[in-house]
Design a protein around this motif. Structure first.
Motif, mmCIF file in Angstrom:
data_model
loop_
_atom_site.group_PDB
_atom_site.id
_atom_site.type_symbol
_atom_site.label_atom_id
_atom_site.label_comp_id
_atom_site.label_asym_id
_atom_site.label_seq_id
_atom_site.Cartn_x
_atom_site.Cartn_y
_atom_site.Cartn_z
ATOM 1 N N GLN B 2 0.847 -1.196 0.000
ATOM 2 C CA GLN B 2 0.000 0.000 0.000
ATOM 3 C C GLN B 2 0.877 1.239 0.000
ATOM 4 O O GLN B 2 1.882 1.314 0.706
ATOM 5 N N ARG B 3 0.566 2.266 -0.838
ATOM 6 C CA ARG B 3 1.396 3.464 -0.868
ATOM 7 C C ARG B 3 1.104 4.324 0.338
ATOM 8 O O ARG B 3 0.009 4.341 0.872
ATOM 9 N N VAL B 4 2.102 5.046 0.769
ATOM 10 C CA VAL B 4 1.985 5.860 1.978
ATOM 11 C C VAL B 4 0.821 6.831 1.864
ATOM 12 O O VAL B 4 0.056 7.079 2.794
ATOM 13 N N ARG B 5 0.649 7.292 0.659
ATOM 14 C CA ARG B 5 -0.386 8.306 0.429
ATOM 15 C C ARG B 5 -1.765 7.756 0.737
ATOM 16 O O ARG B 5 -2.670 8.468 1.117
ATOM 17 N N ASP B 6 -1.835 6.402 0.608
ATOM 18 C CA ASP B 6 -3.143 5.776 0.822
ATOM 19 C C ASP B 6 -3.307 5.290 2.250
ATOM 20 O O ASP B 6 -4.307 4.633 2.570
ATOM 21 N N TYR B 7 -2.324 5.522 3.108
ATOM 22 C CA TYR B 7 -2.476 5.099 4.509
ATOM 23 C C TYR B 7 -3.621 5.849 5.123
ATOM 24 O O TYR B 7 -3.935 6.990 4.782
ATOM 25 N N SER B 8 -4.188 5.253 6.143
ATOM 26 C CA SER B 8 -5.189 5.970 6.928
ATOM 27 C C SER B 8 -4.469 7.062 7.700
ATOM 28 O O SER B 8 -3.255 7.034 7.881
ATOM 29 N N ILE B 9 -5.243 8.047 8.153
ATOM 30 C CA ILE B 9 -4.641 9.171 8.874
ATOM 31 C C ILE B 9 -3.921 8.717 10.135
ATOM 32 O O ILE B 9 -2.790 9.140 10.375
ATOM 33 N N LYS B 12 -0.697 7.389 9.060
ATOM 34 C CA LYS B 12 0.204 8.449 8.592
ATOM 35 C C LYS B 12 0.809 9.171 9.774
ATOM 36 O O LYS B 12 2.010 9.479 9.800
ATOM 37 N N TRP B 15 3.497 7.078 11.311
ATOM 38 C CA TRP B 15 4.733 7.154 10.519
ATOM 39 C C TRP B 15 5.443 8.477 10.711
ATOM 40 O O TRP B 15 6.677 8.542 10.830
#
Lengths: 208, 153
Positions: B2-9, B12, B15
């Protein structure tokens, strides 16, 4: 050969230092070149070998720097540090030139030639010439009780109760010390001086 | 993956926290190591300077009374440390007076100039301490003290 290879952590040195044997050699050579341009007067003074009595004169001065005199309770001490010579003077001008402008324990060194031991009361160091060999017993008797460092190059001087006797080893001037005599006069001789002595006598004068 | 951009808040944020903490940790560690190494280096220089000073002051009378044998004895006490490559005593005129060399590694040393300053170089994983020998306000000689570091210091 990279300097960094010797460091296990790979950390870069912040010091801009030469990183090879050649660098160190280069710095040494640069210093030697600087030396060639610097004042060479002191070097010239050392090119002529000192005479025996010039060396002894320098040693008289240096003895004064490694000996402690007792603090006097009697009359106030002299304002100068007197180094005296009694008997035939073999030093000549060497003593005056060597000791000119020197100080010991904050006092100017003054050279005095005296005729009898009675005149030595204000002397810190008395050099007794070998010409006085037959009068040594009397001289030491007069000085008994005073804090005068007695030095000589006459034979058997320390055995006869003198404190420091010059001895020639080859062409090198060495010395022998009679510690008992020095301590009897209240003088404290530095261990730095004692370690250089050829011999340190701990017995007072034995025979005459 | 899964791309970081698509992580849940929340993910994110986690991270980001880890990133910031990690960066702070790296910066702090670097600062500690740097400080440790620099003060370690200063300690080494200080210890060697003291050692050179002790050797020098024990050689004062030998210099003044021209007794190189006595100075040699003083220097030979340095045998105890395997890191010490050698040491040299020079007269006030810069001429060699006495020397100690471990295993004869260095051959004859050049006469060094009578400089008043203490100098220490890092060269070839070692340090050289050069110190004037001072007695009662006057310079009577110089100590030349090279030390090689073997392995970790």
């Amino acid at each position: 050969m990279k300097r960094e290879a010797h460091r296990s952590d790979g950390f870069q040195s912040a010091c801009p230092a030469p990183n090879s044997r050649l660098g160190l050699l280069g710095v040494l050579m640069a210093l030697m070149a600087a030396f060639a341009l610097s004042d060479v007067a002191s070097l010239q003074a050392q090119t002529s070998k000192p005479t025996e009595y010039e060396v002894k004169a320098a040693y008289l001065y240096n003895f004064g720097r490694f000996v402690e005199w007792p603090s006097r309770t009697g009359p106030p001490p002299a304002n100068s540090f007197n180094i005296c010579v009694v008997g035939q003077d073999h030093f000549g001008a060497a003593l005056n030139t060597t000791l000119a402008d020197e100080t010991i324990a904050g006092k100017s060194v003054v050279v005095k030639r005296i005729q009898t031991a009675q005149d030595a009361t204000n002397c810190r160091i008395l050099f007794i010439s070998a010409s006085e060999e037959n009068q040594l017993k009397q001289i030491l008797a007069v000085l008994n009780g005073s804090s005068v460092l007695t030095v000589s190059d006459m034979p058997q001087f320390s055995r006869r109760g003198g404190m420091v006797q010059f001895i020639l080893e080859g062409n090198r001037v060495r010395f022998e010390i009679n510690l008992a005599s020095a301590e009897h006069a209240g003088l404290t001789l530095s261990s730095e001086l004692l370690k250089l002595a050829v011999n340190v006598r701990k017995n007072p004068a034995s025979g005459d | 993956m899964q791309r970081v951009r698509d992580y849940s808040i929340p993910k994110k944020l986690t991270w980001m926290n880890m990133l910031v903490s990690g960066a702070a940790l790296v910066l702090a560690s670097t600062a500690f190591v740097t400080y440790g190494l620099m003060s370690h280096r200063e300690t080494i220089i200080r210890n060697l300077t003291i050692q050179a000073q002790i050797v020098g002051s024990n050689s004062i009378s030998a210099l003044l009374f021209n007794d190189p044998v006595s100075a040699q004895k003083t220097l030979s006490a340095l045998q105890a440390s395997t890191n010490i490559v050698g040491a040299g005593i020079y007269t006030s005129g810069g001429q060699p007076f006495a020397a100690y060399e471990r295993n004869g590694q260095h051959g004859s040393r050049p006469p060094i100039p009578p400089v008043r300053t203490q100098v220490h170089w890092w060269g070839d994983a070692g340090i050289v301490v050069v110190r004037p020998i001072v007695f009662q306000g006057g310079k009577v000689g110089t100590v030349f003290h090279p030390v090689r570091f073997t392995g970790n210091v």
